[in-house]
Design a protein around this motif. Structure first.
Motif, short mmCIF file in Angstrom:
data_model
loop_
_atom_site.label_atom_id
_atom_site.label_comp_id
_atom_site.label_asym_id
_atom_site.label_seq_id
_atom_site.Cartn_x
_atom_site.Cartn_y
_atom_site.Cartn_z
N THR A 186 7.85 -0.32 8.05
CA THR A 186 6.39 -0.33 7.95
C THR A 186 5.90 -1.61 7.31
OG1 THR A 186 6.33 2.08 7.82
CG2 THR A 186 4.41 0.90 6.97
N GLY A 187 6.54 -2.02 6.22
CA GLY A 187 6.14 -3.25 5.54
C GLY A 187 6.30 -4.47 6.42
N ALA A 188 7.43 -4.55 7.12
CA ALA A 188 7.67 -5.69 8.02
C ALA A 188 6.64 -5.71 9.14
CB ALA A 188 9.08 -5.63 8.58
N GLY A 238 3.60 0.44 2.98
CA GLY A 238 5.04 0.20 2.90
C GLY A 238 5.50 0.03 1.46
N VAL A 239 4.72 -0.69 0.65
CA VAL A 239 5.06 -0.86 -0.77
C VAL A 239 5.03 0.50 -1.48
CG1 VAL A 239 4.26 -1.84 -2.96
CG2 VAL A 239 4.36 -3.27 -0.92
N LEU A 240 4.03 1.30 -1.21
CA LEU A 240 3.92 2.61 -1.85
C LEU A 240 5.09 3.52 -1.46
CD1 LEU A 240 0.07 3.25 -1.52
CD2 LEU A 240 1.36 2.56 -3.57
N ALA A 286 10.57 5.75 -2.64
CA ALA A 286 12.00 5.76 -2.29
C ALA A 286 12.88 5.33 -3.46
CB ALA A 286 12.25 4.84 -1.10
N ALA A 287 12.33 4.53 -4.37
CA ALA A 287 13.11 4.03 -5.51
C ALA A 287 13.30 5.09 -6.60
CB ALA A 287 12.42 2.80 -6.10
N ARG A 288 12.56 6.16 -6.54
CA ARG A 288 12.71 7.21 -7.56
C ARG A 288 14.03 7.95 -7.34
NH1 ARG A 288 7.74 9.07 -10.08
NH2 ARG A 288 9.04 10.87 -10.49
N PRO A 289 14.71 8.36 -8.40
CA PRO A 289 15.98 9.09 -8.24
C PRO A 289 15.83 10.36 -7.38
CG PRO A 289 15.70 8.44 -10.53
CD PRO A 289 14.41 8.11 -9.82
N SER A 313 9.23 12.69 -5.37
CA SER A 313 8.36 13.86 -5.49
C SER A 313 8.18 14.54 -4.13
CB SER A 313 7.00 13.39 -6.01
OG SER A 313 5.96 14.24 -5.61
N ALA A 314 8.28 15.86 -4.15
CA ALA A 314 8.08 16.62 -2.91
C ALA A 314 6.66 16.44 -2.39
CB ALA A 314 8.39 18.10 -3.13
N ALA A 315 5.68 16.48 -3.28
CA ALA A 315 4.28 16.35 -2.86
C ALA A 315 4.02 14.98 -2.25
CB ALA A 315 3.35 16.60 -4.04
N ALA A 316 4.51 13.92 -2.90
CA ALA A 316 4.31 12.57 -2.37
C ALA A 316 5.04 12.39 -1.05
CB ALA A 316 4.76 11.53 -3.39
N THR A 317 6.24 12.95 -0.95
CA THR A 317 6.99 12.85 0.30
C THR A 317 6.27 13.59 1.43
OG1 THR A 317 9.08 12.64 -0.90
CG2 THR A 317 9.21 13.31 1.41
#
Length: 144
Positions: free
Chosen positions: A35-37, A71-73, A78-81, A84-88
């Motif tokens: 997405t970012g690219a 893409g940054v968001l 994705a960087a979180r261990p 979050s289910a809600a964010a995903t």
């Protein structure tokens, strides 16, 4: 496998752990990269891409700006261990909406692209829909 006696829910031993979230993080990271690219290409090369696809360059710049930020968001998520289910779920919903809107833009005549655009837009929608499906499956495994 464990069962919570209070709620009656059953979860696998890795549900909600970083190990179980590995595939989810991977699919989110791939989505973020693609997405970012794509966003940067639309943003920085709107003129040539617009001519190739026969799509207005101002529309591509705006789309590119949105995709670059999005893409940054998604990369931050994705960087979180354990994302979050809600964010995903929000990412999955945006991806589904994006895929449907891409196809609708062609079917309903919102865009009248070149032959390259007629190939690119549904292909892009298919890739985004695939990310949504992969993310949904991985979310279910990561969060039980």
């Amino acid at each position: 496998m464990t069962t919570n006696q209070a709620t009656g829910t059953t979860t696998g031993p890795a549900a909600g752990t970083a190990a179980a979230a590995g595939p989810l993080r991977l699919f989110l990271a791939l989505d973020a990269a693609v997405t970012g690219a794509n966003g940067l290409i639309y943003l920085l090369a709107a003129g040539p891409v617009g001519r190739l696809l026969d799509v207005d360059s101002a529309f591509l710049r705006a789309t590119g700006a949105f995709l670059a930020v999005y893409g940054v968001l998604v990369a931050v998520l994705a960087a979180r261990p354990v994302p979050s289910a809600a964010a995903t779920k929000a990412v999955i919903e945006v991806n589904v909406l994006w895929a449907v809107a891409g196809v609708a833009a062609l079917v309903l005549g919102w865009l009248e692209p070149s032959t390259a655009g007629l190939v690119w837009i549904p292909l892009q929608a298919l890739v985004v829909a695939a990310f949504a499906a992969l993310q949904l499956g991985a979310l279910r495994k990561a969060h039980g």
